[in-house]
Design an enzyme around this catalytic site. Structure first.
Site, PDB file in Angstrom:
ATOM      1  CG  ASP A  11      -3.054  -8.344   0.633  1.00 49.78           C
ATOM      2  OD1 ASP A  11      -2.234  -8.637   1.519  1.00 49.78           O
ATOM      3  OD2 ASP A  11      -4.104  -7.714   0.856  1.00 49.78           O
ATOM      4  CG  HIS A  70      -1.998  -1.032   1.193  1.00 56.67           C
ATOM      5  ND1 HIS A  70      -2.869  -1.188   0.132  1.00 56.67           N
ATOM      6  CD2 HIS A  70      -2.333  -1.984   2.104  1.00 56.67           C
ATOM      7  CE1 HIS A  70      -3.693  -2.198   0.392  1.00 56.67           C
ATOM      8  NE2 HIS A  70      -3.387  -2.690   1.567  1.00 56.67           N
TER       9      HIS A  70
END
Length: 347
Positions: free
Chosen positions: A200, A164
């Site tokens: 993910d 992220h």
């Protein structure tokens, strides 16, 4: 399979995060890595080694220098702001929004904390930078061992996770983008085109943003639909890259409740795309929060499914660097992550 282990990861241990209007204990905890390490050792899947000496100049190839400078000194500035801050984590309170300037660096630390973050769920503490730097060293070392060392695969076992984190922001528990570091290391080692595959549950918005205008790194991601799931503002199927990178970004958003049959079909689509662009090496952002019992996710994969996932990844036939990302069903995270690695190793 060789595992490069971050023995500094527990220096990053958040107290609380903001979750739906309240401060709650952090979902991202050191026990996540501990469970994976114990499972690796129990199965004897391969040796664990510390990372090699790491030239941090590589970080500036994937992250903005002013961001790196901020993260490196953030804790000291937080404590200098108020001595009482030494007992509590740093969380942002302000963010620039549309129409506000981000090119001017504020002198105020709280303002800069908001400038370089995108959520209130990523606490920063005294050991965050050390843990993140060592995590980047693990990713770099794994990439070096795969290419220079002639290994078929290697695993960077580290936290905090990384996918992220963008060029100039942190969030989603991530400060340094380990997958991007590994991909850049492979490029620097002479691989003409690298593929990054993010499995993910949450879209790797940082990785996408870093490589969005590049054709030498192909990014593919299977994830929860951003219409309903974090990080919300990126990860749609129509995001295909821009400029020279057009066509080298491949998002496969999936609805909540997706089971392994549907997920595996999407994985095949992503791997077909990677084969089409003739990637010479693969980086896998290995998040196992696709597990049916994960507390902050919504897919329905079971533990045995991760063995099949590893087998499918092995069939791609590429030198592969695995980088540990998410997975918050802590008791099961070791079994699930190591199942992927074992399935890969057995093919």
């Amino acid at each position: 399979m060789l595992t490069i282990y971050n023995d500094q990861h527990a220096l990053h241990q958040g107290k609380v995060e903001m979750f739906r209007g309240e401060l709650v204990p952090c979902f991202e905890v050191p026990a996540r890595v501990d469970h994976v390490r114990h499972e690796l050792e129990r199965r004897g899947l391969g040796p664990l080694q510390a990372p090699d000496a790491f030239d941090e100049a590589l970080l500036a190839k994937v992250h903005a220098p002013r961001y790196l400078d901020f993260i490196a000194h953030a804790w000291d500035e937080w404590v200098a702001l108020d001595a009482a801050n030494a007992t509590r984590d740093a969380l942002p309170s302000y963010w620039p929004t549309r129409g506000m300037r981000t090119d001017v660096l504020p002198k105020s630390f709280p303002a800069r904390l908001g400038l370089f973050s995108f959520d209130a769920g990523t606490p920063l503490m005294a050991g965050s930078w050390t843990a993140a730097r060592h995590g980047a060293a693990c990713a770099w070392t794994a990439a070096q061992r795969v290419i220079a060392g002639g290994q078929r695969s290697a695993f960077a076992l580290t936290r905090p996770p990384g996918h992220h984190a963008g060029a100039d922001f942190f969030g989603g528990y991530c400060f340094v983008n380990n997958a991007a570091v590994a991909a850049q290391a492979l490029r620097d080692a002479g691989v003409e085109r690298v593929a990054v595959l993010d499995v993910d549950y949450h879209h790797g918005n940082g990785t996408q943003a870093i490589f969005y205008e590049r054709s030498d790194v192909h990014f593919a991601s299977l994830h929860g639909d951003p219409l309903t799931d974090y990080p919300y503002y990126l990860g749609h199927a129509d995001e295909r890259g821009a400029g020279r990178g057009e066509g080298f970004n491949h998002n496969l958003p999936l609805p909540r409740g997706t089971d392994f049959t549907a997920w595996r079909a999407a994985l095949k689509t992503a791997l077909d795309g990677i084969a089409k662009v003739k990637a010479g090496a693969l980086v896998v952002s290995l998040g196992v929060d696709t597990f049916e019992g994960d507390p902050i996710s919504g897919f329905k994969l079971k533990s045995d499914d991760y063995l099949r996932m590893g087998e499918d990844l092995a069939r791609a036939g590429l030198p592969t660097v695995f980088v540990f990302e998410g997975g918050y069903a802590v008791a099961e995270v070791g079994v699930n992550a190591v199942n992927v690695l074992e399935g890969f190793a057995q093919k």
